[in-house]
Design a protein around this motif. Structure first.
Motif, PDB file in Angstrom:
ATOM      1  N   MET A 149       0.873  -1.377   0.074  1.00  0.00           N
ATOM      2  CA  MET A 149       0.039   0.088   0.015  1.00  0.00           C
ATOM      3  C   MET A 149       0.737   1.075   0.000  1.00  0.00           C
ATOM      4  O   MET A 149       0.510   2.126  -0.619  1.00  0.00           O
ATOM      5  CB  MET A 149      -1.051  -0.062   1.122  1.00  0.00           C
ATOM      6  CG  MET A 149      -1.666   1.305   1.110  1.00  0.00           C
ATOM      7  SD  MET A 149      -2.687   1.161   2.791  1.00  0.00           S
ATOM      8  CE  MET A 149      -4.314  -0.016   2.429  1.00  0.00           C
ATOM      9  N   TYR A 150       1.936   1.354   0.825  1.00  0.00           N
ATOM     10  CA  TYR A 150       2.850   2.494   1.053  1.00  0.00           C
ATOM     11  C   TYR A 150       3.508   2.602  -0.472  1.00  0.00           C
ATOM     12  O   TYR A 150       3.586   3.812  -0.988  1.00  0.00           O
ATOM     13  CB  TYR A 150       3.654   2.291   2.192  1.00  0.00           C
ATOM     14  CG  TYR A 150       5.055   3.204   2.220  1.00  0.00           C
ATOM     15  CD1 TYR A 150       4.691   4.322   3.164  1.00  0.00           C
ATOM     16  CD2 TYR A 150       6.034   3.194   1.671  1.00  0.00           C
ATOM     17  CE1 TYR A 150       5.364   5.475   3.367  1.00  0.00           C
ATOM     18  CE2 TYR A 150       6.883   4.234   1.606  1.00  0.00           C
ATOM     19  CZ  TYR A 150       6.574   5.271   2.587  1.00  0.00           C
ATOM     20  OH  TYR A 150       7.545   6.126   2.754  1.00  0.00           O
ATOM     21  N   ASP A 151       4.107   1.462  -0.980  1.00  0.00           N
ATOM     22  CA  ASP A 151       4.673   1.482  -2.315  1.00  0.00           C
ATOM     23  C   ASP A 151       3.644   2.354  -3.307  1.00  0.00           C
ATOM     24  O   ASP A 151       4.208   3.080  -4.185  1.00  0.00           O
ATOM     25  CB  ASP A 151       5.274   0.211  -2.735  1.00  0.00           C
ATOM     26  CG  ASP A 151       6.448  -0.275  -1.799  1.00  0.00           C
ATOM     27  OD1 ASP A 151       6.954   0.723  -1.087  1.00  0.00           O
ATOM     28  OD2 ASP A 151       6.622  -1.517  -1.761  1.00  0.00           O
ATOM     29  N   SER A 152       2.699   1.748  -3.356  1.00  0.00           N
ATOM     30  CA  SER A 152       1.742   2.020  -4.392  1.00  0.00           C
ATOM     31  C   SER A 152       1.452   3.686  -4.441  1.00  0.00           C
ATOM     32  O   SER A 152       1.250   4.265  -5.398  1.00  0.00           O
ATOM     33  CB  SER A 152       0.409   1.258  -4.445  1.00  0.00           C
ATOM     34  OG  SER A 152       0.534  -0.098  -4.855  1.00  0.00           O
ATOM     35  N   VAL A 153       1.170   3.994  -3.265  1.00  0.00           N
ATOM     36  CA  VAL A 153       0.950   5.423  -3.048  1.00  0.00           C
ATOM     37  C   VAL A 153       1.993   6.237  -3.162  1.00  0.00           C
ATOM     38  O   VAL A 153       2.020   7.250  -4.097  1.00  0.00           O
ATOM     39  CB  VAL A 153       0.381   5.979  -1.594  1.00  0.00           C
ATOM     40  CG1 VAL A 153      -0.005   7.135  -1.223  1.00  0.00           C
ATOM     41  CG2 VAL A 153      -1.199   4.940  -1.436  1.00  0.00           C
ATOM     42  N   MET A 154       3.123   5.995  -2.492  1.00  0.00           N
ATOM     43  CA  MET A 154       4.178   6.915  -2.731  1.00  0.00           C
ATOM     44  C   MET A 154       5.032   6.775  -4.016  1.00  0.00           C
ATOM     45  O   MET A 154       5.494   7.967  -4.517  1.00  0.00           O
ATOM     46  CB  MET A 154       5.270   6.631  -1.510  1.00  0.00           C
ATOM     47  CG  MET A 154       5.052   6.546  -0.051  1.00  0.00           C
ATOM     48  SD  MET A 154       4.606   8.259   0.302  1.00  0.00           S
ATOM     49  CE  MET A 154       5.996   9.020   0.437  1.00  0.00           C
ATOM     50  N   HIS A 155       4.836   5.676  -4.687  1.00  0.00           N
ATOM     51  CA  HIS A 155       5.910   5.494  -5.691  1.00  0.00           C
ATOM     52  C   HIS A 155       4.903   5.702  -7.199  1.00  0.00           C
ATOM     53  O   HIS A 155       5.594   5.702  -8.290  1.00  0.00           O
ATOM     54  CB  HIS A 155       6.775   4.315  -5.911  1.00  0.00           C
ATOM     55  CG  HIS A 155       7.651   4.332  -4.688  1.00  0.00           C
ATOM     56  ND1 HIS A 155       8.379   5.364  -4.454  1.00  0.00           N
ATOM     57  CD2 HIS A 155       7.667   3.306  -3.734  1.00  0.00           C
ATOM     58  CE1 HIS A 155       9.045   4.928  -3.107  1.00  0.00           C
ATOM     59  NE2 HIS A 155       8.725   3.774  -2.920  1.00  0.00           N
TER      60      HIS A 155
END
Length: 213
Positions: A149-155
């Motif tokens: 989830m973090y990777d999808s939002v941030m990157h």
């Protein structure tokens, strides 16, 4: 173009109806059974032909069937590659394009809330499903991977242009649209947190959803 945002007050869920003026072809994103009649009424009122029912995500083992809108003539039910939806007629991978008339939606893989989550980029706006909320993140379910989830939002999501309009799948606090620039600057769930810190915070937070009050 035609654009409608449709709210289901009982679940605070948001659906989206998009249409191409020249062909009258339309798609609907994340419709609910409770709003199917309203969607059909708009289609009839505007003289539109529904071509796609698109899901940003589905949850296993429930809510995996398409519903009444998919039984309309000429409609294709489409989901992300890894979505738990056996009745889907088309699987969408990152970078795929959904064409309706002269309009094009680009598919972005944004896993995390569920493994099969995708977002749809159309013109100046992105429909991000439950991978994030305005000034917050999507609530966790059994399938949620906080790191993804973090990777999808941030990157992925935050890599879009500043002026891109962000439309989530839920509105719990009267915020139905934001911009990428605003979310990068003010989203309290992701702002100032490393990937590890985000995962730790999500694991510890009641309800597994981080957002501002």
């Amino acid at each position: 173009m035609l654009f409608r945002q449709i709210l289901d007050p009982a679940t605070a869920s948001l659906s989206y109806l998009l249409a191409d003026d020249s062909s009258a072809d339309a798609v609907v994103i994340d419709p609910l059974p409770a709003t199917a009649l309203l969607v059909r009424s708009i289609l009839q009122e505007q003289g539109l032909n529904l071509r796609y029912v698109l899901r940003t995500h589905v949850h296993a083992p429930d809510r995996i069937e398409c519903g009444a809108l998919c039984r309309l003539p000429g409609v294709c039910y489409a989901v992300g590659d890894f979505a738990a939806a056996p009745s889907a007629q088309r699987r969408l991978a990152d970078g795929d394009v959904v064409q309706f008339g002269g309009e094009r939606l680009r598919v972005m893989a944004t896993p995390g809330h569920t493994p099969g989550c995708v977002s749809y980029l159309w013109r100046d706006r992105v429909f991000c499903g439950d991978v994030m909320e305005i000034n917050g993140c999507g609530q966790a379910v059994d399938e949620t991977d906080f790191g993804q989830m973090y990777d999808s939002v941030m990157h992925r999501i935050f890599a879009l242009a500043d002026e891109t309009l962000l439309f989530p799948a839920h509105d719990y606090r009267g915020r139905t649209v934001s911009t990428i620039a605003e979310e990068r600057r003010m989203n309290s769930a992701f702002l100032g947190r490393s990937r590890d810190a985000f995962v730790t915070a999500m694991q510890a937070w009641p309800g597994n959803r981080l957002h501002a009050a």
